[in-house]
Design a protein around this motif. Structure first.
Motif, PDB file in Angstrom:
ATOM      1  N   VAL A   1       0.862  -1.176   0.000  1.00 50.52           N
ATOM      2  CA  VAL A   1       0.000   0.000   0.000  1.00 50.52           C
ATOM      3  C   VAL A   1       0.902   1.231   0.000  1.00 50.52           C
ATOM      4  N   ALA A   2       0.292   2.401  -0.198  1.00 51.30           N
ATOM      5  CA  ALA A   2       1.086   3.622  -0.325  1.00 51.30           C
ATOM      6  C   ALA A   2       1.933   3.900   0.917  1.00 51.30           C
ATOM      7  N   GLU A   3       1.391   3.602   2.093  1.00 56.79           N
ATOM      8  CA  GLU A   3       2.126   3.890   3.336  1.00 56.79           C
ATOM      9  C   GLU A   3       3.436   3.115   3.427  1.00 56.79           C
ATOM     10  N   ASP A   4       3.533   2.003   2.700  1.00 54.36           N
ATOM     11  CA  ASP A   4       4.778   1.243   2.693  1.00 54.36           C
ATOM     12  C   ASP A   4       5.928   2.053   2.090  1.00 54.36           C
ATOM     13  N   TYR A   5       5.599   3.132   1.382  1.00 53.62           N
ATOM     14  CA  TYR A   5       6.607   3.935   0.686  1.00 53.62           C
ATOM     15  C   TYR A   5       6.928   5.236   1.419  1.00 53.62           C
ATOM     16  N   ARG A   6       6.352   5.452   2.583  1.00 51.77           N
ATOM     17  CA  ARG A   6       6.527   6.741   3.256  1.00 51.77           C
ATOM     18  C   ARG A   6       7.987   7.038   3.553  1.00 51.77           C
ATOM     19  N   GLU A   7       8.718   6.096   4.120  1.00 53.99           N
ATOM     20  CA  GLU A   7      10.119   6.353   4.472  1.00 53.99           C
ATOM     21  C   GLU A   7      10.938   6.664   3.233  1.00 53.99           C
ATOM     22  N   ARG A   8      10.726   5.871   2.165  1.00 53.32           N
ATOM     23  CA  ARG A   8      11.470   6.131   0.931  1.00 53.32           C
ATOM     24  C   ARG A   8      11.079   7.477   0.323  1.00 53.32           C
ATOM     25  N   CYS A   9       9.780   7.803   0.381  1.00 57.24           N
ATOM     26  CA  CYS A   9       9.334   9.098  -0.137  1.00 57.24           C
ATOM     27  C   CYS A   9       9.984  10.247   0.628  1.00 57.24           C
TER      28      CYS A   9
ATOM     29  N   GLU B   1      12.947  10.204   1.971  1.00 60.94           N
ATOM     30  CA  GLU B   1      14.332  10.290   1.495  1.00 60.94           C
ATOM     31  C   GLU B   1      14.389  10.954   0.123  1.00 60.94           C
ATOM     32  N   TRP B   2      13.480  10.584  -0.758  1.00 60.27           N
ATOM     33  CA  TRP B   2      13.486  11.132  -2.116  1.00 60.27           C
ATOM     34  C   TRP B   2      13.119  12.617  -2.120  1.00 60.27           C
ATOM     35  N   SER B   3      12.163  12.996  -1.293  1.00 55.43           N
ATOM     36  CA  SER B   3      11.770  14.402  -1.246  1.00 55.43           C
ATOM     37  C   SER B   3      12.900  15.265  -0.681  1.00 55.43           C
ATOM     38  N   ALA B   4      13.689  14.698   0.254  1.00 54.44           N
ATOM     39  CA  ALA B   4      14.837  15.437   0.792  1.00 54.44           C
ATOM     40  C   ALA B   4      15.864  15.705  -0.301  1.00 54.44           C
ATOM     41  N   ARG B   5      15.921  14.832  -1.293  1.00 52.43           N
ATOM     42  CA  ARG B   5      16.826  15.024  -2.441  1.00 52.43           C
ATOM     43  C   ARG B   5      16.202  15.906  -3.510  1.00 52.43           C
ATOM     44  N   ARG B   6      14.940  16.284  -3.294  1.00 51.98           N
ATOM     45  CA  ARG B   6      14.193  17.125  -4.226  1.00 51.98           C
ATOM     46  C   ARG B   6      14.069  16.490  -5.612  1.00 51.98           C
TER      47      ARG B   6
ATOM     48  N   VAL C   1       1.224  10.715  -0.867  1.00 51.86           N
ATOM     49  CA  VAL C   1       2.178  10.640   0.253  1.00 51.86           C
ATOM     50  C   VAL C   1       3.388  11.515  -0.044  1.00 51.86           C
ATOM     51  N   TYR C   2       3.901  11.412  -1.271  1.00 52.16           N
ATOM     52  CA  TYR C   2       5.091  12.180  -1.664  1.00 52.16           C
ATOM     53  C   TYR C   2       4.832  13.680  -1.565  1.00 52.16           C
ATOM     54  N   SER C   3       3.680  14.103  -2.082  1.00 52.23           N
ATOM     55  CA  SER C   3       3.329  15.517  -2.045  1.00 52.23           C
ATOM     56  C   SER C   3       3.173  16.020  -0.610  1.00 52.23           C
ATOM     57  N   ALA C   4       2.556  15.210   0.248  1.00 52.28           N
ATOM     58  CA  ALA C   4       2.359  15.599   1.647  1.00 52.28           C
ATOM     59  C   ALA C   4       3.690  15.784   2.378  1.00 52.28           C
ATOM     60  N   LEU C   5       4.726  15.091   1.913  1.00 53.96           N
ATOM     61  CA  LEU C   5       6.053  15.199   2.514  1.00 53.96           C
ATOM     62  C   LEU C   5       6.887  16.314   1.876  1.00 53.96           C
ATOM     63  N   GLY C   6       6.260  17.069   0.990  1.00 55.89           N
ATOM     64  CA  GLY C   6       6.954  18.193   0.358  1.00 55.89           C
ATOM     65  C   GLY C   6       7.555  17.888  -0.989  1.00 55.89           C
ATOM     66  N   GLY C   7       7.345  16.668  -1.494  1.00 58.96           N
ATOM     67  CA  GLY C   7       7.866  16.313  -2.804  1.00 58.96           C
ATOM     68  C   GLY C   7       7.093  16.984  -3.926  1.00 58.96           C
ATOM     69  N   LYS C   8       7.783  17.288  -5.015  1.00 58.99           N
ATOM     70  CA  LYS C   8       7.157  17.911  -6.180  1.00 58.99           C
ATOM     71  C   LYS C   8       6.595  16.831  -7.088  1.00 58.99           C
ATOM     72  N   VAL C   9       5.290  16.908  -7.380  1.00 46.93           N
ATOM     73  CA  VAL C   9       4.621  15.894  -8.201  1.00 46.93           C
ATOM     74  C   VAL C   9       3.985  16.565  -9.409  1.00 46.93           C
ATOM     75  N   ARG C  10       4.173  15.978 -10.571  1.00 52.68           N
ATOM     76  CA  ARG C  10       3.475  16.399 -11.784  1.00 52.68           C
ATOM     77  C   ARG C  10       2.569  15.248 -12.214  1.00 52.68           C
ATOM     78  N   TYR C  11       1.271  15.554 -12.388  1.00 49.85           N
ATOM     79  CA  TYR C  11       0.283  14.524 -12.681  1.00 49.85           C
ATOM     80  C   TYR C  11      -0.089  14.516 -14.166  1.00 49.85           C
ATOM     81  N   PHE C  12      -0.321  13.321 -14.684  1.00 47.43           N
ATOM     82  CA  PHE C  12      -0.783  13.148 -16.061  1.00 47.43           C
ATOM     83  C   PHE C  12      -2.056  12.304 -16.049  1.00 47.43           C
ATOM     84  N   GLY C  13      -3.133  12.835 -16.622  1.00 44.05           N
ATOM     85  CA  GLY C  13      -4.389  12.088 -16.670  1.00 44.05           C
ATOM     86  C   GLY C  13      -5.498  12.815 -15.939  1.00 44.05           C
TER      87      GLY C  13
END
Length: 292
Positions: A145-153, A155-160, A188-200
């Motif tokens: 589920v999405a929450e399984d990716y929170r820790e990785r998200c 880390e990735w958001s910290a790298r921008r 989840v990524y967006s809530a952690l400050g990650g930049k997301v671009r959506y398609f669809g």
């Protein structure tokens, strides 16, 4: 935005609306099939609508090219006579990646979505080497589920690292189950400050392209495909996208919102109206499953 009637009509078939619309934009997963089998009455409804001379465009948040989706529809026995063309969020993601030649991409999603990158000038790399993340869903949507990716998200958001979400859906039907999609991880990524671009769906570019395609189909047939009716089973994407783009919508209640909607022949309209109001949408009509 165009004002719509505050109360949504419950109808028994598409035939009750068909004469008022020159074209249809129809969702695929949850409307025409559930990932395991096609819904024959839904396919028949679109076939009969097209027999009246009106075009049908299938607009899907599938994170794969339309050719892959067409092949899946063939495997599920969805007749090609039910639609004129297919446009996917995967097509839109590919168009963006074409503008990023040589990009180093980390693919977040199952291997079945790898056709997204066919013939593109991008390099698939581990996340440590990536310029951007393309999310098509969990690696294993049967167990994760999405929450399984929170820790990785985090880390990735910290790298921008920017994330491209190739499927804004939160969940999708797979038989009797609801399966998490890329949109859930992107949230989840967006809530952690990650930049997301959506398609669809529900984003306007998807509808701009869909309306343009319908215009080309209508020109070939020397007809004007307007006004347009959108059909879908997701409030946050199908209904919201139609509302934002001033397109009337037919809501299919027996899809991902079935637990809220009641049961065939006895829709819980009070609960549905509350959900529509909360999302600031007002579909023209609602039915359990699409049929003529």
């Amino acid at each position: 935005m165009r004002l719509q009637a505050p109360m949504t009509a419950s109808i028994s078939g598409l035939s009750e609306l068909a004469d008022g619309y020159g074209a249809i934009i129809c969702d695929i997963w949850g409307v025409l099939h559930d990932g395991h089998q096609a819904f024959a009455p839904a396919c028949e409804a679109l076939i009969r609508y097209r027999e009246c001379g009106h075009p049908v465009l299938l607009l899907s948040n599938a994170p794969r090219p339309h050719s892959s989706v067409r092949a899946m529809l063939e495997r599920l026995s969805v007749p090609q006579t039910a639609y004129d063309a297919i446009l996917t969020s995967g097509d839109m993601t590919r168009s963006y990646l074409e503008s990023q030649p040589g990009a180093r991409v980390f693919h977040l999603g199952p291997d079945r979505d790898l056709p997204l990158y066919d013939a593109l000038d991008v390099v698939l790399v581990p996340v440590e080497q990536a310029d951007l993340i393309v999310c098509t869903g969990p690696f294993n949507d049967e167990t994760e589920v999405a929450e399984d990716y929170r820790e990785r998200c985090h880390e990735w958001s910290a790298r921008r690292l920017p994330m491209l979400c190739a499927n804004p859906d939160i969940v999708v039907e797979r038989g009797p189950r609801l399966i998490p999609c890329a949109g859930a991880i992107a949230a989840v990524y967006s809530a952690l400050g990650g930049k997301v671009r959506y398609f669809g769906k529900p984003h306007s570019e998807a509808y701009r392209q869909a309306v343009s395609l319908l215009g080309m189909i209508g020109a070939d047939r020397r007809c004007k495909p307007a006004p347009i009716l959108a059909i879908g089973d997701a409030i946050a994407t199908d209904l919201k996208g139609a509302a934002l783009n001033q397109i009337d919508a037919l809501f299919i209640a027996g899809g991902i919102h079935a637990a809220l909607a009641g049961k065939p022949g006895k829709l819980e309209m009070t609960a549905l109206e509350a959900a529509f109001a909360a999302a600031d949408v007002a579909p023209r009509a609602v039915m359990w499953r699409l049929s003529w």
